[in-house]
Design a protein around this motif. Sequence first.
Motif, PDB file in Angstrom:
ATOM      1  N   ILE A 172     -40.800  80.652  22.298  1.00 12.07           N
ATOM      2  CA  ILE A 172     -42.039  81.434  22.248  1.00 12.07           C
ATOM      3  C   ILE A 172     -42.918  80.995  21.085  1.00 12.07           C
ATOM      4  CG2 ILE A 172     -41.531  83.445  20.799  1.00 12.07           C
ATOM      5  CD1 ILE A 172     -43.019  83.483  24.366  1.00 12.07           C
ATOM      6  N   TYR A 173     -42.306  80.533  19.992  1.00 11.44           N
ATOM      7  CA  TYR A 173     -43.121  79.991  18.903  1.00 11.44           C
ATOM      8  C   TYR A 173     -43.718  78.640  19.301  1.00 11.44           C
ATOM      9  CZ  TYR A 173     -41.055  83.664  15.983  1.00 11.44           C
ATOM     10  OH  TYR A 173     -40.667  84.878  15.460  1.00 11.44           O
ATOM     11  N   THR A 174     -42.996  77.869  20.098  1.00  5.89           N
ATOM     12  CA  THR A 174     -43.550  76.619  20.619  1.00  5.89           C
ATOM     13  C   THR A 174     -44.741  76.910  21.519  1.00  5.89           C
ATOM     14  OG1 THR A 174     -41.383  75.537  20.510  1.00  5.89           O
ATOM     15  CG2 THR A 174     -43.021  74.544  21.955  1.00  5.89           C
ATOM     16  N   VAL A 175     -44.616  77.916  22.367  1.00  3.96           N
ATOM     17  CA  VAL A 175     -45.730  78.327  23.232  1.00  3.96           C
ATOM     18  C   VAL A 175     -46.950  78.686  22.385  1.00  3.96           C
ATOM     19  CG1 VAL A 175     -46.544  80.147  24.791  1.00  3.96           C
ATOM     20  CG2 VAL A 175     -44.292  79.107  25.157  1.00  3.96           C
ATOM     21  N   GLN A 176     -46.739  79.505  21.360  1.00  4.60           N
ATOM     22  CA  GLN A 176     -47.873  79.963  20.553  1.00  4.60           C
ATOM     23  C   GLN A 176     -48.542  78.814  19.802  1.00  4.60           C
ATOM     24  OE1 GLN A 176     -47.561  83.853  18.477  1.00  4.60           O
ATOM     25  NE2 GLN A 176     -45.435  83.837  19.154  1.00  4.60           N
ATOM     26  N   LEU A 177     -47.741  77.949  19.189  1.00  6.92           N
ATOM     27  CA  LEU A 177     -48.320  76.825  18.446  1.00  6.92           C
ATOM     28  C   LEU A 177     -49.040  75.862  19.370  1.00  6.92           C
ATOM     29  CD1 LEU A 177     -45.474  76.082  15.878  1.00  6.92           C
ATOM     30  CD2 LEU A 177     -47.724  77.047  15.380  1.00  6.92           C
ATOM     31  N   ALA A 178     -48.477  75.644  20.554  1.00 11.86           N
ATOM     32  CA  ALA A 178     -49.135  74.757  21.517  1.00 11.86           C
ATOM     33  C   ALA A 178     -50.483  75.326  21.937  1.00 11.86           C
ATOM     34  CB  ALA A 178     -48.229  74.551  22.730  1.00 11.86           C
ATOM     35  N   LYS A 179     -50.534  76.619  22.200  1.00  9.94           N
ATOM     36  CA  LYS A 179     -51.803  77.241  22.582  1.00  9.94           C
ATOM     37  C   LYS A 179     -52.832  77.136  21.463  1.00  9.94           C
ATOM     38  CE  LYS A 179     -51.919  81.191  24.579  1.00  9.94           C
ATOM     39  NZ  LYS A 179     -52.838  80.835  25.676  1.00  9.94           N
ATOM     40  N   LEU A 180     -52.389  77.356  20.230  1.00 10.12           N
ATOM     41  CA  LEU A 180     -53.308  77.266  19.090  1.00 10.12           C
ATOM     42  C   LEU A 180     -53.856  75.848  18.919  1.00 10.12           C
ATOM     43  CD1 LEU A 180     -51.286  79.506  16.623  1.00 10.12           C
ATOM     44  CD2 LEU A 180     -53.594  80.004  17.480  1.00 10.12           C
ATOM     45  N   ALA A 181     -53.095  74.858  19.406  1.00  9.78           N
ATOM     46  CA  ALA A 181     -53.514  73.462  19.303  1.00  9.78           C
ATOM     47  C   ALA A 181     -54.236  72.979  20.569  1.00  9.78           C
ATOM     48  CB  ALA A 181     -52.307  72.570  19.018  1.00  9.78           C
ATOM     49  N   GLY A 182     -54.539  73.889  21.470  1.00  9.40           N
ATOM     50  CA  GLY A 182     -55.291  73.519  22.670  1.00  9.40           C
ATOM     51  C   GLY A 182     -54.498  72.704  23.667  1.00  9.40           C
ATOM     52  N   ILE A 183     -53.171  72.756  23.594  1.00  6.26           N
ATOM     53  CA  ILE A 183     -52.322  71.986  24.506  1.00  6.26           C
ATOM     54  C   ILE A 183     -52.153  72.770  25.801  1.00  6.26           C
ATOM     55  CG2 ILE A 183     -49.996  71.054  24.834  1.00  6.26           C
ATOM     56  CD1 ILE A 183     -49.919  70.766  21.718  1.00  6.26           C
ATOM     57  N   SER A 184     -52.500  72.148  26.931  1.00  7.49           N
ATOM     58  CA  SER A 184     -52.383  72.803  28.225  1.00  7.49           C
ATOM     59  C   SER A 184     -52.415  71.740  29.330  1.00  7.49           C
ATOM     60  CB  SER A 184     -53.521  73.817  28.437  1.00  7.49           C
ATOM     61  OG  SER A 184     -54.768  73.152  28.552  1.00  7.49           O
ATOM     62  N   PRO A 185     -51.893  72.098  30.494  1.00 11.80           N
ATOM     63  CA  PRO A 185     -51.225  73.349  30.835  1.00 11.80           C
ATOM     64  C   PRO A 185     -49.810  73.396  30.271  1.00 11.80           C
ATOM     65  CG  PRO A 185     -51.140  71.859  32.698  1.00 11.80           C
ATOM     66  CD  PRO A 185     -51.980  71.188  31.657  1.00 11.80           C
TER      67      PRO A 185
END
Length: 333
Positions: free
Chosen positions: A157-170
């Motif tokens: 879940i921390y990986t999810v949050q950091l990825a989102k903060l870095a604009g990584i998607s999908p």
Amino acid sequence: MKEAIVKSGPEVEIVDSPVPEPNDDQLLIKVVVSGSNPKDWKLPEWLNMPGNTGDDIAGEVVKVGKNVTEFKQGDRVFAFHEMTKPGGSFAEYALAWQHTTAHLPANTSFEEGAAVPLAALTAAVGLYRHLNLPQPWTPATDETPLVIYGAASAVGIYTVQLAKLAGISPLICIAGKSIAHVESFLDTKKGDVIIDYREGDEAIVEGIKKAANGRKLLHAYDAVSEHGSWENLSKALSPGATITTVLPTKHEEVIPESIKISRTMVGSVHEEDKDLGFVYMRYFARGLQQGFFKPQPQTVVPGGLNGVKEGLSNLKEGKANAVKFVFRIAETS
């Protein structure tokens, strides 16, 4: 002081130990709440290394070394203790290096603070050192798919949050009982999806491929690293992809040569990745204060240090579903 020594089983012995002394670059912290992690039972069992295996500290500064300038006596802090070294968090007092210590915001409880350090730093080391993905202050400008296996775990879940903060998607997330927890962090408009691992290995592989929708999949964070997780990933990723794992793998005869496996070891923040540890502990503190970084939910195991055996047994038995087991040290009898 009271200190919990973890042995294989897990079995736990509460002993009287001297209060540790910080060196010039360390802090002595009165532990209010200690977190726990799977490695806390695994090291004594797998490597025959009994000891105070706790590493997640939330508490108040008692003493600082002469080189410590950022903290003073009485400060509320959360910190990552150096693994396998004296002064762990399953005790009334613990040691931490100043670079892996941060101020605990006033709006963040000790329980929340104790749920962050090891797992969140593991997420950061994996994403930025091993997968070489964009960081929050230099976010991705192009579509960058990332597969996260075990997304409901604390590391996940921390990986999810950091990825989102870095604009990584999908974000293509694999989870089970705690799918709803993961869903609360995702954005389906950006193509984020969840695959239920309970549907079996074949469904996981096909689900990842379907979610890719023709995109190249070059990055995967395996926060499970057991039960065939990295094998499933290797069947779904594109040639040239990198998987980072959190446990050792015996992959040489299973993984195609075109797939690279790199092991994330959070202990690197006390070695070659000290700067990363320094920066991200302070980023987590800022995120907790401003609300853009959320701690994994906590379950307080009663009894303080007397509850460590129960908490670690729950971890071993796979009972940590989207929670961190934490211990209020003052409850020790």
